[in-house]
Design an enzyme around this catalytic site. Structure first.
Site, PDB file in Angstrom:
ATOM      1  N   ALA A 105       0.817  -1.218   0.000  1.00  0.00           N
ATOM      2  CA  ALA A 105       0.000   0.000   0.000  1.00  0.00           C
ATOM      3  C   ALA A 105       0.857   1.279   0.000  1.00  0.00           C
ATOM      4  CB  ALA A 105      -0.953  -0.024   1.178  1.00  0.00           C
ATOM      5  N   ALA A 106       1.577   1.514   1.096  1.00  0.00           N
ATOM      6  CA  ALA A 106       2.334   2.767   1.196  1.00  0.00           C
ATOM      7  C   ALA A 106       3.529   2.770   0.247  1.00  0.00           C
ATOM      8  CB  ALA A 106       2.806   2.962   2.636  1.00  0.00           C
ATOM      9  N   GLU A 124      10.885  -5.481  -2.231  1.00  0.00           N
ATOM     10  CA  GLU A 124       9.791  -6.192  -1.558  1.00  0.00           C
ATOM     11  C   GLU A 124      10.238  -7.616  -1.253  1.00  0.00           C
ATOM     12  OE1 GLU A 124       6.572  -5.820  -0.243  1.00  0.00           O
ATOM     13  OE2 GLU A 124       6.940  -7.955   0.152  1.00  0.00           O
ATOM     14  N   CYS A 166      -6.619  -5.882   1.156  1.00  0.00           N
ATOM     15  CA  CYS A 166      -7.985  -5.718   1.688  1.00  0.00           C
ATOM     16  C   CYS A 166      -8.978  -6.628   0.965  1.00  0.00           C
ATOM     17  CB  CYS A 166      -8.447  -4.270   1.540  1.00  0.00           C
ATOM     18  SG  CYS A 166      -7.318  -3.094   2.286  1.00  0.00           S
ATOM     19  N   VAL A 204      15.361  -6.147   2.673  1.00  0.00           N
ATOM     20  CA  VAL A 204      16.362  -5.225   3.205  1.00  0.00           C
ATOM     21  C   VAL A 204      16.683  -5.708   4.613  1.00  0.00           C
ATOM     22  CG1 VAL A 204      16.823  -2.857   3.940  1.00  0.00           C
ATOM     23  CG2 VAL A 204      15.586  -3.295   1.802  1.00  0.00           C
ATOM     24  N   TYR A 251     -31.157  15.412  -1.179  1.00  0.00           N
ATOM     25  CA  TYR A 251     -32.333  14.639  -0.763  1.00  0.00           C
ATOM     26  C   TYR A 251     -33.300  14.392  -1.904  1.00  0.00           C
ATOM     27  CZ  TYR A 251     -37.152  13.927   0.602  1.00  0.00           C
ATOM     28  OH  TYR A 251     -38.430  13.455   0.644  1.00  0.00           O
TER      29      TYR A 251
HETATM   30  C1  LIG Z   1      -6.845  -9.326   5.105  1.00  0.00           C
HETATM   31  C2  LIG Z   1      -6.733  -7.841   5.298  1.00  0.00           C
HETATM   32  C3  LIG Z   1      -7.835  -7.041   5.029  1.00  0.00           C
HETATM   33  C4  LIG Z   1      -7.749  -5.666   5.215  1.00  0.00           C
HETATM   34  N1  LIG Z   1      -8.838  -4.895   4.940  1.00  0.00           N
HETATM   35  C5  LIG Z   1      -8.771  -3.563   5.092  1.00  0.00           C
HETATM   36  C6  LIG Z   1      -9.864  -2.740   4.751  1.00  0.00           C
HETATM   37  O1  LIG Z   1     -10.922  -3.234   4.322  1.00  0.00           O
HETATM   38  N2  LIG Z   1      -9.737  -1.401   4.919  1.00  0.00           N
HETATM   39  C7  LIG Z   1      -8.586  -0.839   5.385  1.00  0.00           C
HETATM   40  O2  LIG Z   1      -8.500   0.386   5.500  1.00  0.00           O
HETATM   41  N3  LIG Z   1      -7.510  -1.588   5.694  1.00  0.00           N
HETATM   42  C8  LIG Z   1      -7.572  -2.935   5.560  1.00  0.00           C
HETATM   43  N4  LIG Z   1      -6.484  -3.698   5.853  1.00  0.00           N
HETATM   44  C9  LIG Z   1      -5.265  -3.046   6.355  1.00  0.00           C
HETATM   45  C10 LIG Z   1      -4.425  -2.520   5.197  1.00  0.00           C
HETATM   46  O3  LIG Z   1      -4.257  -3.527   4.257  1.00  0.00           O
HETATM   47  C11 LIG Z   1      -3.095  -2.044   5.729  1.00  0.00           C
HETATM   48  O4  LIG Z   1      -3.346  -0.979   6.616  1.00  0.00           O
HETATM   49  C12 LIG Z   1      -2.174  -1.562   4.623  1.00  0.00           C
HETATM   50  O5  LIG Z   1      -1.899  -2.572   3.709  1.00  0.00           O
HETATM   51  C13 LIG Z   1      -0.855  -1.058   5.215  1.00  0.00           C
HETATM   52  O6  LIG Z   1      -0.004  -0.694   4.195  1.00  0.00           O
HETATM   53  P1  LIG Z   1       1.572  -0.728   4.391  1.00  0.00           P
HETATM   54  O7  LIG Z   1       2.153  -0.341   3.079  1.00  0.00           O
HETATM   55  O8  LIG Z   1       1.940   0.018   5.585  1.00  0.00           O
HETATM   56  O9  LIG Z   1       1.910  -2.240   4.706  1.00  0.00           O
HETATM   57  P2  LIG Z   1       1.662  -3.523   3.818  1.00  0.00           P
HETATM   58  O10 LIG Z   1       0.587  -3.292   2.832  1.00  0.00           O
HETATM   59  O11 LIG Z   1       1.499  -4.655   4.759  1.00  0.00           O
HETATM   60  O12 LIG Z   1       3.032  -3.700   3.032  1.00  0.00           O
HETATM   61  C14 LIG Z   1       4.249  -3.868   3.692  1.00  0.00           C
HETATM   62  C15 LIG Z   1       5.179  -4.671   2.795  1.00  0.00           C
HETATM   63  O13 LIG Z   1       6.506  -4.507   3.239  1.00  0.00           O
HETATM   64  C16 LIG Z   1       7.219  -5.698   2.995  1.00  0.00           C
HETATM   65  N5  LIG Z   1       8.413  -5.696   3.845  1.00  0.00           N
HETATM   66  C17 LIG Z   1       8.466  -5.653   5.199  1.00  0.00           C
HETATM   67  N6  LIG Z   1       9.754  -5.649   5.607  1.00  0.00           N
HETATM   68  C18 LIG Z   1      10.533  -5.686   4.514  1.00  0.00           C
HETATM   69  C19 LIG Z   1      11.930  -5.698   4.300  1.00  0.00           C
HETATM   70  N7  LIG Z   1      12.793  -5.657   5.317  1.00  0.00           N
HETATM   71  N8  LIG Z   1      12.391  -5.750   3.035  1.00  0.00           N
HETATM   72  C20 LIG Z   1      11.530  -5.779   1.994  1.00  0.00           C
HETATM   73  N9  LIG Z   1      10.179  -5.766   2.135  1.00  0.00           N
HETATM   74  C21 LIG Z   1       9.700  -5.715   3.371  1.00  0.00           C
HETATM   75  C22 LIG Z   1       6.203  -6.769   3.375  1.00  0.00           C
HETATM   76  O14 LIG Z   1       6.527  -7.987   2.750  1.00  0.00           O
HETATM   77  C23 LIG Z   1       4.907  -6.164   2.846  1.00  0.00           C
HETATM   78  O15 LIG Z   1       4.588  -6.656   1.564  1.00  0.00           O
HETATM   79  C24 LIG Z   1      -6.536  -5.085   5.672  1.00  0.00           C
HETATM   80  C25 LIG Z   1      -5.416  -5.893   5.920  1.00  0.00           C
HETATM   81  C26 LIG Z   1      -5.509  -7.252   5.730  1.00  0.00           C
HETATM   82  C27 LIG Z   1      -4.307  -8.106   5.995  1.00  0.00           C
END
Ligand SMILES: Cc1cc2nc3c(=O)[nH]c(=O)nc-3n(C[C@H](O)[C@H](O)[C@H](O)COP(=O)(O)OP(=O)(O)OC[C@H]3O[C@@H](n4cnc5c(N)ncnc54)[C@H](O)[C@@H]3O)c2cc1C
Length: 558
Positions: free
Chosen positions: A16-17, A38, A48, A86, A428
């Site tokens: 995501a981020a 990644e 999600c 990393v 409305y």
């Molecule tokens: C099943 C599920 C359903 C969800 N549903 C919702 C929803 O309906 N609405 C909502 O708002 N939120 C939902 N969420 C939460 C949302 O998905 C997360 O808040 C969001 O993905 C966070 O984004 P992020 O980029 O911080 O982390 P992530 O999307 O988790 O991505 C982090 C990535 O970093 C990688 N990484 C970590 N460490 C390292 C490293 N050292 N080297 C290389 N890569 C690394 C990981 O492998 C991972 O792929 C859900 C989450 C899940 C699991």
């Protein structure tokens, strides 16, 4: 066109981020060398959406993959390193050590963006490391569960944890035909909402065949017996167990690099999402941010904030200054045919923050009551009593829930008060709303409370008053047949239309709590009695429906 000097931006984490950060950086800086690292096998996928693939709502697995590495290169010239972790940040030398399919190497950076997310917690219980135990966090997690369901055809499941993902999975597994039980440690599911919403959701799950066991702890999984054992020795049928008990920010890398962690346990960032190292930014589930209502440092692990933080971190990393204002925690979840949603502070959170809290509840149709398909929705506003500033909102119903919560999230961002909400000019027509939207109505309720024109008490305040032993009178204003079916023990039944003729016999020296079914007739009765000189009349906000949603009342029929 002259291009800037080339600098290297390394993004750690590609969902995501991270995916947002890498592409945003390119849109702002055509010259930069951008590398997205990644550790998993996929980037930019819809985590999600994973529960909806398991449940069959999303039939095509490929739909979960929003973009492939080749697209990142073709469209953005972002180099994606998959299955590459990393493992170390050398801040002094400004390089990271990476470990991937081709072994270990170093990657220099000018700016580093950490977007590593969080890791799901897996309790260490007897049986929790064996087959039949699942979590749902990544695509490989989903594939493993999907294959198990297809090949082993389990008949029963226990989901440990009644948060958003746990409940989405309860629906998904029920749709796959499994006898499904949700076990939640706290007294209600969705413990980040006020308990009456958790109870409504619990009832919705039960009416769709999902068993809810709240206030209970799992102590072991016995796969050979197809059972889960609770700490009070109860057994639940479970061919599989899915743990969904929260996640911990992924901080090992940042910690070992000496980056500061904040008081809430997320990585410390400033308003530009810069960590304690000026060349390292961070975004998403791993960081700590400011709650836009309470001003406190919190972690809000949700997809919307993660995406927007990724965008802002990247902007700052390439020199385009942007401030992150914080988040509200707005969230929504589908529970079979129902929807529950919240934004801002719950009543509990607002009280814990020491605020002088007022609460207004309405149960009102999502559209004109006479229009086919109208469905009742429950809306709760939490506000500051002194000035009526909105602090948060929660809603539950079968239609129009997310629309109200989104409007109220916007109102929170604009720091609006009940007076602003009362005058919101919302679109409305009968198929969509009422001339006074439930939001307008809830604001009227709160304003009438603050002004003293029609004071309200919550159902839990009524319960406390009844429990205090003080002499008080409860008047049930509903029709006598509704009263006969179920009412509060000791409540006197005076249907609202008969109140004028009977009010002279009512006591003036005691508090009088009036309630109808939803709160509206209670307001009419309160005005009637107060204008007749009854100084201590209070309307129970949300009426009998809110009383039913509260636990611990003595209800009888006659
Ligand atoms: C099943 C599920 C359903 C969800 N549903 C919702 C929803 O309906 N609405 C909502 O708002 N939120 C939902 N969420 C939460 C949302 O998905 C997360 O808040 C969001 O993905 C966070 O984004 P992020 O980029 O911080 O982390 P992530 O999307 O988790 O991505 C982090 C990535 O970093 C990688 N990484 C970590 N460490 C390292 C490293 N050292 N080297 C290389 N890569 C690394 C990981 O492998 C991972 O792929 C859900 C989450 C899940 C699991």
């Amino acid at each position: 066109m002259s291009m800037k000097e080339q600098s290297r931006i390394v993004v750690v984490g590609g969902v995501a981020a991270g995916a947002t950060a890498a592409t945003r950086a390119r849109r702002l800086d055509e010259a930069a060398d951008i590398v997205l690292v990644e550790k998993g096998p996929y980037v930019a996928y819809a985590n999600c959406g994973l529960p909806y693939f398991i449940g069959g709502d999303i039939a095509d697995r490929a739909a979960l993959f929003l973009q492939a590495p080749a697209w990142f290169w073709a469209r953005y010239r972002v180099k994606v390193l998959l299955r590459t972790e990393v493992v170390e940040i050398d801040r002094k030398a400004k390089k990271v050590r990476i470990r991937g399919p081709e072994g270990e190497s170093y990657l220099a950076y000018d700016k580093l963006i950490l977007a590593q997310g969080a890791s799901p917690l897996l309790p260490n219980l007897p049986g929790s490391d064996g087959p039949g135990v699942f979590r749902l966090w990544t695509v490989p997690d989903m594939d493993r569960l999907h294959e198990h369901l297809r090949q082993q055809r389990p008949k029963s499941a226990v989901i440990v944890g009644g948060g958003f993902v746990g409940l989405e999975m309860a629906e998904a597994l029920r749709k796959r035909g499994l006898d499904t039980t949700v076990v939640e440690l706290l007294p209600t599911v969705l413990p980040n909402m006020d308990p009456e919403f958790g109870r409504s959701v619990g009832r919705e799950l039960e009416s769709n065949g999902v068993q809810v066991v709240a206030g209970a702890q799992v102590s072991a999984f016995l796969p050979s017996e197809g059972a889960v054992v609770l700490s009070d020795s109860r057994r639940l049928p479970a061919d599989i167990v899915l743990f969904s008990v929260g996640a911990r920010p992924e901080l090992a890398l940042a910690r070992s690099a000496g980056l500061e962690v904040g008081p809430s346990g997320g990585l410390l960032v400033d308003e530009h999402l810069r960590t304690s190292d000026p060349d390292i930014y961070a975004a998403g589930d791993m960081v700590e941010i400011v709650h836009r209502v309470s001003g406190r440092k919190v972690r809000i692990p949700l997809a919307g904030p993660a995406n927007r933080q990724g965008r802002i971190a990247a902007s700052n990393a390439v020199g385009v200054a942007m401030r992150y204002p914080g988040a509200l925690g707005s969230s929504v979840v589908k529970i079979f045919e129902a929807t529950v949603a919240l934004t801002g502070l719950t009543e509990r959170a607002a009280r814990e923050a020491g605020l002088d809290v007022g609460v207004a509840v309405v149960h009102k149709d999502d559209r004109a009551s006479y229009y086919p398909g109208a469905k009742e929705l429950s809306l709760k506003l939490v506000y500051r009593r002194g000035d009526g500033r909105l602090l948060g909102a929660q809603a539950f119903g079968r239609a129009g829930v997310e629309k109200r919560i989104d409007v109220l999230a916007t109102a929170l961002a604009g720091r609006m008060s009940l007076a602003d909400l009362a005058e919101l000019d919302l679109a409305y027509a009968p198929p969509y709303s009422s001339a006074n939207d439930p939001i307008n109505m809830a604001a009227f309720v709160g304003l009438n409370d603050i002004s003293g024109a029609s004071p309200i008490a919550t159902a839990s305040e009524l319960k406390a008053a009844l429990g205090s032993g003080d002499a008080l009178l409860v008047i049930d204003l509903r029709a006598s047949d509704a009263y006969g079916e179920s009412h509060l023990r000791g409540a006197v039944n005076i249907p609202v239309d008969r109140l004028r003729s009977r009010c002279e016999a009512l006591p003036r020296d005691r508090p009088i709590y009036v309630h109808c079914r939803v709160g509206w007739n209670g307001h009419i009765a309160t005005r009637m009695l107060r204008q007749r000189g009854f100084p201590k009349v209070v309307n129970v906000t949300g009426g009998y429906l809110s009383i039913l949603a509260e636990e611990g009342f003595d209800l009888v029929s006659s």
